[in-house]
Scaffold this active site. Structure first.
Site, PDB file in Angstrom:
ATOM      1  CB  SER A  69      -0.965   0.011   1.185  1.00  0.00           C
ATOM      2  OG  SER A  69      -2.005  -0.919   0.965  1.00  0.00           O
ATOM      3  CB  CYS A  70       4.426   2.048  -0.050  1.00  0.00           C
ATOM      4  SG  CYS A  70       4.970   1.594   1.604  1.00  0.00           S
TER       5      CYS A  70
END
Length: 392
Positions: A69-70
């Site tokens: 999810s970065c």
């Protein structure tokens, strides 16, 4: 026993390097990388451990890894830049850019709602397969037709994977190119950054192999045991899409270890990068970095205004995260350096962010995925906070 660590540490940042080396303790065959920029300059660029336990390949300066999810943080930078240029309006209904999205009661949902996890599309109502997930038009078509899971305006819930397709399709409609192409044009190429949303074949051999650690596998087992028969666990479905990914997100050869996932544009969780690249990208949102400045201060100030916090629609346990317009804000769930930080963490222990006060770009990546009270990146961030206070 700690792994051997290679790389560069600037004078005064030795305690941060020590915290990074310590993060390998009690994690068999783990690989990791850390990069930190301050005022545009690299003060730490470190790596160590094992990139692939199956072949005993070491993590090197050229290793890249899935950032989970970065990736949402990177896509939120793209959206913020389009807003800065006047090409995208956060307050405009999504259907203005993507007319098909207006179906099933979604005509009033705004771009800011999408970015802030308020659209009601945190998970698909119908099961998706892995083959569906790597088919852009299949997923965006389903989401455009789907009725929200809760009434518009009645709360938020983390759009673990759908976030990327939703805002990615808006970006595609605005720019005329895919989100992965726009990312390369605006960010990766100007910064000479090893980062992709949709990995090219030539870089495939550099990707670290991912493995679920004990705390992650234990968490998934506990959640499965607690689930009532026939009950839909919407937060889990947000991660799995029904049948597309395992709850741990990886298997030995499947999930986000599958080369088809690497090659596909999965802007909710499928970005691949080096820590060095991510640190440069986040640095460039707050200070000139290698000749690039991605966002103006006013753009950042608007995008980090809180938009979603507190208990999600489907419940959740403290500490809970907070969200701006796509960016993850400091909270007890992810403290970063302080109130001037913004960025996004990722499943398994990945963390990447910027800080306006200290002009920091930070990235920590690892291929052994843990959950719960995982302190590896947190201990490094804590050491960096102490160091920066001493320097100020």
């Amino acid at each position: 026993m700690n792994a051997s660590v290679d790389g560069f540490t600037a004078p005064g940042f030795e305690h941060v390097a020590e915290a990074f080396a310590t993060s390998f303790a009690h994690h068999h065959a783990m690989g990791a990388a850390l990069c930190v920029r301050v005022a545009g300059e690299t003060v730490l660029d470190l790596w160590g451990g094992t990139a692939d336990e199956r072949t005993h390949s070491p993590w090197t300066k050229d290793t890249i890894s899935v950032i989970f999810s970065c990736t949402k943080g990177l896509v939120s930078i793209l959206a913020a830049r389009l807003a800065e240029e006047g090409r995208l309006d956060y307050e405009t209904p999504v259907a203005t850019y993507w007319p098909e999205f207006a179906k099933s009661g979604k005509a009033t949902i705004t771009v800011r709602d999408l970015l802030a996890h308020r659209s009601g599309l945190s998970a698909p109502r119908e099961d998706l397969t892995f083959e569906d997930a790597v088919d852009w038009n299949m997923v965006t078509g389903r989401l455009a037709r789907q009725e929200p899971l809760w009434p518009v305006g009645d709360g938020h819930a983390y759009h673990a994977l759908t976030h990327g397709w939703l805002i990615g399709e808006v970006i595609r409609r605005v720019t005329g190119v895919t989100v992965g192409q726009y990312f390369q044009e605006l960010i990766a190429t100007p910064l000479h950054a090893d980062a992709w949303i949709g990995l090219p074949p030539a870089a495939r051999h550099r990707v670290a192999h991912l493995r679920a650690g004990r705390t992650l596998t234990d968490l998934v087992a506990r959640q499965a045991a607690a689930r009532s028969s026939g009950e839909i666990d919407w937060p889990e479905r947000a991660l799995t899409l029904g049948n597309a990914f395992p709850p741990e997100l990886v298997t030995e050869e499947g999930g986000f270890n599958d080369p088809r996932a690497h090659a596909a544009e999965l802007p909710g969780a499928g970005g691949i990068a080096s820590a060095r690249a991510l640190a440069a990208i986040w640095s460039s949102t707050v200070v000139d970095t290698d000749g690039v400045r991605l966002l103006k201060p006013g753009t950042v100030a608007d995008a980090v205004r809180p938009q979603a916090e507190g208990t999600p629609v489907f419940g959740g346990q403290a500490p809970l995260p907070r969200w701006g317009t796509g960016f993850q804000l400091p909270s007890l769930a992810r403290e970063y350096l302080g109130p001037a930080s913004f960025g996004h963490d990722g499943a398994g222990g990945q963390v990447a962010f910027a800080d306006t006060t200290h002009q920091v770009g930070f990235a920590y990546l690892t291929n052994v995925m843990e959950a719960g009270t995982d302190q590896r990146a947190t201990s490094v961030i804590d050491a960096l906070r102490r160091t920066l206070r001493q320097h100020s």
